[in-house]
Design a protein around this motif. Structure first.
Motif, PDB file in Angstrom:
ATOM      1  N   ARG A 143       3.043  21.109 -83.810  1.00 53.45           N
ATOM      2  CA  ARG A 143       4.403  21.572 -84.072  1.00 53.45           C
ATOM      3  C   ARG A 143       4.475  23.093 -84.014  1.00 53.45           C
ATOM      4  O   ARG A 143       5.458  23.651 -83.524  1.00 53.45           O
ATOM      5  CB  ARG A 143       4.868  21.061 -85.431  1.00 53.45           C
ATOM      6  N   ASP A 144       3.457  23.762 -84.524  1.00 49.20           N
ATOM      7  CA  ASP A 144       3.408  25.227 -84.437  1.00 49.20           C
ATOM      8  C   ASP A 144       3.506  25.694 -82.985  1.00 49.20           C
ATOM      9  O   ASP A 144       4.049  26.761 -82.696  1.00 49.20           O
ATOM     10  CB  ASP A 144       2.108  25.762 -85.039  1.00 49.20           C
ATOM     11  N   LEU A 145       2.924  24.901 -82.091  1.00 48.45           N
ATOM     12  CA  LEU A 145       2.903  25.244 -80.662  1.00 48.45           C
ATOM     13  C   LEU A 145       4.162  24.776 -79.945  1.00 48.45           C
ATOM     14  O   LEU A 145       4.248  24.863 -78.716  1.00 48.45           O
ATOM     15  CB  LEU A 145       1.670  24.622 -80.001  1.00 48.45           C
ATOM     16  N   GLY A 146       5.141  24.252 -80.693  1.00 43.52           N
ATOM     17  CA  GLY A 146       6.374  23.785 -80.079  1.00 43.52           C
ATOM     18  C   GLY A 146       6.228  22.454 -79.380  1.00 43.52           C
ATOM     19  O   GLY A 146       6.940  22.179 -78.399  1.00 43.52           O
ATOM     20  N   GLN A 147       5.330  21.600 -79.898  1.00 45.09           N
ATOM     21  CA  GLN A 147       5.059  20.310 -79.275  1.00 45.09           C
ATOM     22  C   GLN A 147       5.289  19.169 -80.279  1.00 45.09           C
ATOM     23  O   GLN A 147       4.366  18.413 -80.620  1.00 45.09           O
ATOM     24  CB  GLN A 147       3.616  20.270 -78.770  1.00 45.09           C
ATOM     25  N   PRO A 148       6.525  18.997 -80.780  1.00 35.61           N
ATOM     26  CA  PRO A 148       6.760  17.948 -81.769  1.00 35.61           C
ATOM     27  C   PRO A 148       6.515  16.539 -81.235  1.00 35.61           C
ATOM     28  O   PRO A 148       6.103  15.651 -81.986  1.00 35.61           O
ATOM     29  CB  PRO A 148       8.221  18.149 -82.178  1.00 35.61           C
ATOM     30  N   GLY A 149       6.765  16.316 -79.945  1.00 38.25           N
ATOM     31  CA  GLY A 149       6.490  15.012 -79.371  1.00 38.25           C
ATOM     32  C   GLY A 149       5.020  14.665 -79.439  1.00 38.25           C
ATOM     33  O   GLY A 149       4.642  13.524 -79.769  1.00 38.25           O
ATOM     34  N   ALA A 150       4.165  15.641 -79.144  1.00 33.29           N
ATOM     35  CA  ALA A 150       2.722  15.420 -79.249  1.00 33.29           C
ATOM     36  C   ALA A 150       2.317  15.186 -80.695  1.00 33.29           C
ATOM     37  O   ALA A 150       1.441  14.354 -80.982  1.00 33.29           O
ATOM     38  CB  ALA A 150       1.967  16.622 -78.677  1.00 33.29           C
ATOM     39  N   ALA A 151       2.957  15.897 -81.622  1.00 33.22           N
ATOM     40  CA  ALA A 151       2.664  15.705 -83.042  1.00 33.22           C
ATOM     41  C   ALA A 151       2.997  14.286 -83.466  1.00 33.22           C
ATOM     42  O   ALA A 151       2.234  13.628 -84.184  1.00 33.22           O
ATOM     43  CB  ALA A 151       3.464  16.706 -83.875  1.00 33.22           C
ATOM     44  N   LEU A 152       4.154  13.789 -83.010  1.00 30.24           N
ATOM     45  CA  LEU A 152       4.567  12.432 -83.362  1.00 30.24           C
ATOM     46  C   LEU A 152       3.555  11.410 -82.840  1.00 30.24           C
ATOM     47  O   LEU A 152       3.191  10.465 -83.542  1.00 30.24           O
ATOM     48  CB  LEU A 152       5.950  12.151 -82.795  1.00 30.24           C
ATOM     49  N   GLY A 153       3.082  11.617 -81.620  1.00 30.20           N
ATOM     50  CA  GLY A 153       2.101  10.711 -81.051  1.00 30.20           C
ATOM     51  C   GLY A 153       0.794  10.713 -81.823  1.00 30.20           C
ATOM     52  O   GLY A 153       0.175   9.652 -82.012  1.00 30.20           O
ATOM     53  N   LEU A 154       0.376  11.870 -82.289  1.00 26.47           N
ATOM     54  CA  LEU A 154      -0.859  11.955 -83.073  1.00 26.47           C
ATOM     55  C   LEU A 154      -0.767  11.142 -84.362  1.00 26.47           C
ATOM     56  O   LEU A 154      -1.743  10.526 -84.790  1.00 26.47           O
ATOM     57  CB  LEU A 154      -1.155  13.420 -83.431  1.00 26.47           C
ATOM     58  N   LEU A 155       0.405  11.160 -84.975  1.00 28.61           N
ATOM     59  CA  LEU A 155       0.580  10.510 -86.273  1.00 28.61           C
ATOM     60  C   LEU A 155       0.814   9.002 -86.165  1.00 28.61           C
ATOM     61  O   LEU A 155       0.725   8.292 -87.162  1.00 28.61           O
ATOM     62  CB  LEU A 155       1.745  11.151 -87.019  1.00 28.61           C
ATOM     63  N   ASP A 156       1.101   8.523 -84.964  1.00 30.20           N
ATOM     64  CA  ASP A 156       1.399   7.102 -84.771  1.00 30.20           C
ATOM     65  C   ASP A 156       0.099   6.317 -84.636  1.00 30.20           C
ATOM     66  O   ASP A 156      -0.309   5.910 -83.547  1.00 30.20           O
ATOM     67  CB  ASP A 156       2.284   6.902 -83.544  1.00 30.20           C
ATOM     68  N   VAL A 157      -0.553   6.116 -85.756  1.00 32.13           N
ATOM     69  CA  VAL A 157      -1.847   5.435 -85.823  1.00 32.13           C
ATOM     70  C   VAL A 157      -1.686   4.156 -86.650  1.00 32.13           C
ATOM     71  O   VAL A 157      -0.680   3.975 -87.336  1.00 32.13           O
ATOM     72  CB  VAL A 157      -2.908   6.357 -86.460  1.00 32.13           C
ATOM     73  N   PRO A 158      -2.656   3.250 -86.592  1.00 34.74           N
ATOM     74  CA  PRO A 158      -2.525   1.989 -87.340  1.00 34.74           C
ATOM     75  C   PRO A 158      -2.207   2.163 -88.822  1.00 34.74           C
ATOM     76  O   PRO A 158      -1.422   1.388 -89.391  1.00 34.74           O
ATOM     77  CB  PRO A 158      -3.886   1.321 -87.120  1.00 34.74           C
ATOM     78  N   ASP A 159      -2.777   3.175 -89.465  1.00 36.13           N
ATOM     79  CA  ASP A 159      -2.504   3.396 -90.892  1.00 36.13           C
ATOM     80  C   ASP A 159      -1.020   3.582 -91.175  1.00 36.13           C
ATOM     81  O   ASP A 159      -0.533   3.219 -92.251  1.00 36.13           O
ATOM     82  CB  ASP A 159      -3.258   4.632 -91.389  1.00 36.13           C
ATOM     83  N   LEU A 160      -0.309   4.156 -90.218  1.00 35.02           N
ATOM     84  CA  LEU A 160       1.124   4.417 -90.405  1.00 35.02           C
ATOM     85  C   LEU A 160       1.885   3.116 -90.644  1.00 35.02           C
ATOM     86  O   LEU A 160       2.831   3.072 -91.436  1.00 35.02           O
ATOM     87  CB  LEU A 160       1.677   5.126 -89.170  1.00 35.02           C
ATOM     88  N   HIS A 161       1.455   2.046 -89.970  1.00 37.70           N
ATOM     89  CA  HIS A 161       2.173   0.777 -89.998  1.00 37.70           C
ATOM     90  C   HIS A 161       1.520  -0.252 -90.920  1.00 37.70           C
ATOM     91  O   HIS A 161       1.934  -1.405 -90.958  1.00 37.70           O
ATOM     92  CB  HIS A 161       2.250   0.205 -88.580  1.00 37.70           C
ATOM     93  N   SER A 162       0.516   0.170 -91.668  1.00 39.87           N
ATOM     94  CA  SER A 162      -0.210  -0.766 -92.524  1.00 39.87           C
ATOM     95  C   SER A 162       0.609  -1.127 -93.756  1.00 39.87           C
ATOM     96  O   SER A 162       1.650  -0.531 -94.037  1.00 39.87           O
ATOM     97  CB  SER A 162      -1.539  -0.150 -92.955  1.00 39.87           C
ATOM     98  N   GLN A 163       0.106  -2.105 -94.494  1.00 41.11           N
ATOM     99  CA  GLN A 163       0.740  -2.505 -95.745  1.00 41.11           C
ATOM    100  C   GLN A 163       0.177  -1.736 -96.942  1.00 41.11           C
ATOM    101  O   GLN A 163       0.537  -2.018 -98.086  1.00 41.11           O
ATOM    102  CB  GLN A 163       0.529  -4.008 -95.976  1.00 41.11           C
ATOM    103  N   ALA A 164      -0.693  -0.786 -96.673  1.00 41.62           N
ATOM    104  CA  ALA A 164      -1.357  -0.043 -97.750  1.00 41.62           C
ATOM    105  C   ALA A 164      -0.357   0.850 -98.482  1.00 41.62           C
ATOM    106  O   ALA A 164       0.700   1.210 -97.958  1.00 41.62           O
ATOM    107  CB  ALA A 164      -2.483   0.802 -97.178  1.00 41.62           C
ATOM    108  N   ILE A 165      -0.708   1.181 -99.717  1.00 35.82           N
ATOM    109  CA  ILE A 165       0.050   2.162-100.483  1.00 35.82           C
ATOM    110  C   ILE A 165      -0.931   3.216-100.995  1.00 35.82           C
ATOM    111  O   ILE A 165      -2.140   3.043-100.904  1.00 35.82           O
ATOM    112  CB  ILE A 165       0.813   1.517-101.657  1.00 35.82           C
ATOM    113  N   GLY A 166      -0.391   4.296-101.505  1.00 33.18           N
ATOM    114  CA  GLY A 166      -1.231   5.370-102.028  1.00 33.18           C
ATOM    115  C   GLY A 166      -0.903   6.690-101.366  1.00 33.18           C
ATOM    116  O   GLY A 166      -0.103   6.770-100.425  1.00 33.18           O
TER     117      GLY A 166
END
Length: 215
Positions: A143-166
């Motif tokens: 995001r610092d580099l002006g690449q929010p789309g790339a940032a979003l892709g980095l964060l879209d990992v299995p943990d994001l969609h898991s049933q876990a909490i914490g």
């Protein structure tokens, strides 16, 4: 470990390191470390002063250099944080300082170096929470580099969609929602802030307030 330390809030690994000092020195260093830990969130400058006081006698101890690094980071002294955490990493061999080191590079306006540092880390040596924090820092650098789309892709990992909490999953979802808001995808951002709030059982984020503000 010297008997006088046993009542302090220090784990066994720290006590073991302090056991390499003389009893009076161990007592002094331990008390400064405990004070630094207690003050870190509310008064980082004073926490840093205590950590540096511990460093005067315990500069060869990884735990002391780690305390100095974290306190310097909390106080916004990023060059100092990097120097201390590099020393701690050399002494301990641990990669767990990577998220704070990479974020310190961001704090110094060097997102490319943050990404280089993150790429150099052996992820298999990190625990789950540290891997998530490093991912969040990497996304921040994008995001610092002006690449929010790339940032979003980095964060879209299995943990994001898991049933876990914490805290870890809450922070991951919060970061994802924040990027969605930057991309003006408000409805999706509100949904992910809500998911972050649902996972945030320890109330470490303001995800619910962010969700409400988008409605």
């Amino acid at each position: 470990m010297p008997d006088g330390i046993t009542g302090l809030e220090l784990d066994s690994a720290v006590r073991s390191e302090l056991g390499t000092l003389t009893r009076p020195a161990a007592e002094r260093v331990a008390r400064h470390l405990v004070a630094a830990g207690q003050l870190l969130d509310d008064d980082p400058e004073t926490a840093l002063a205590h950590a540096l006081a511990a460093r005067r006698e315990g500069y060869r101890l990884g735990v002391v250099r780690e305390a100095c690094g974290y306190a310097a980071y909390a106080a916004g002294h990023f060059e100092q944080a990097l120097a201390e955490l590099r020393a701690a990493r050399r002494m301990t061999g641990s990669e767990h300082y990577a998220p704070v080191m990479a974020d310190s590079e961001r704090g110094l306006g060097r997102p490319e170096r943050a990404l280089e540092l993150a790429a150099s880390v052996e992820r298999a040596r990190l625990d789950h929470a540290t891997r998530v924090e490093l991912l969040i820092v990497e996304a921040g650098a994008r995001r610092d580099l002006g690449q929010p789309g790339a940032a979003l892709g980095l964060l879209d990992v299995p943990d994001l969609h898991s049933q876990a909490i914490g805290t870890s999953v809450a922070r991951l979802r919060y970061a994802y929602a924040d990027v969605l808001q930057e991309l003006d995808r408000r409805e999706e951002a509100a949904e992910w802030f809500a998911r972050a709030a649902a996972a945030d059982v320890d109330t470490e984020t303001d995800a619910d307030e962010r969700r409400t503000a988008l409605q």
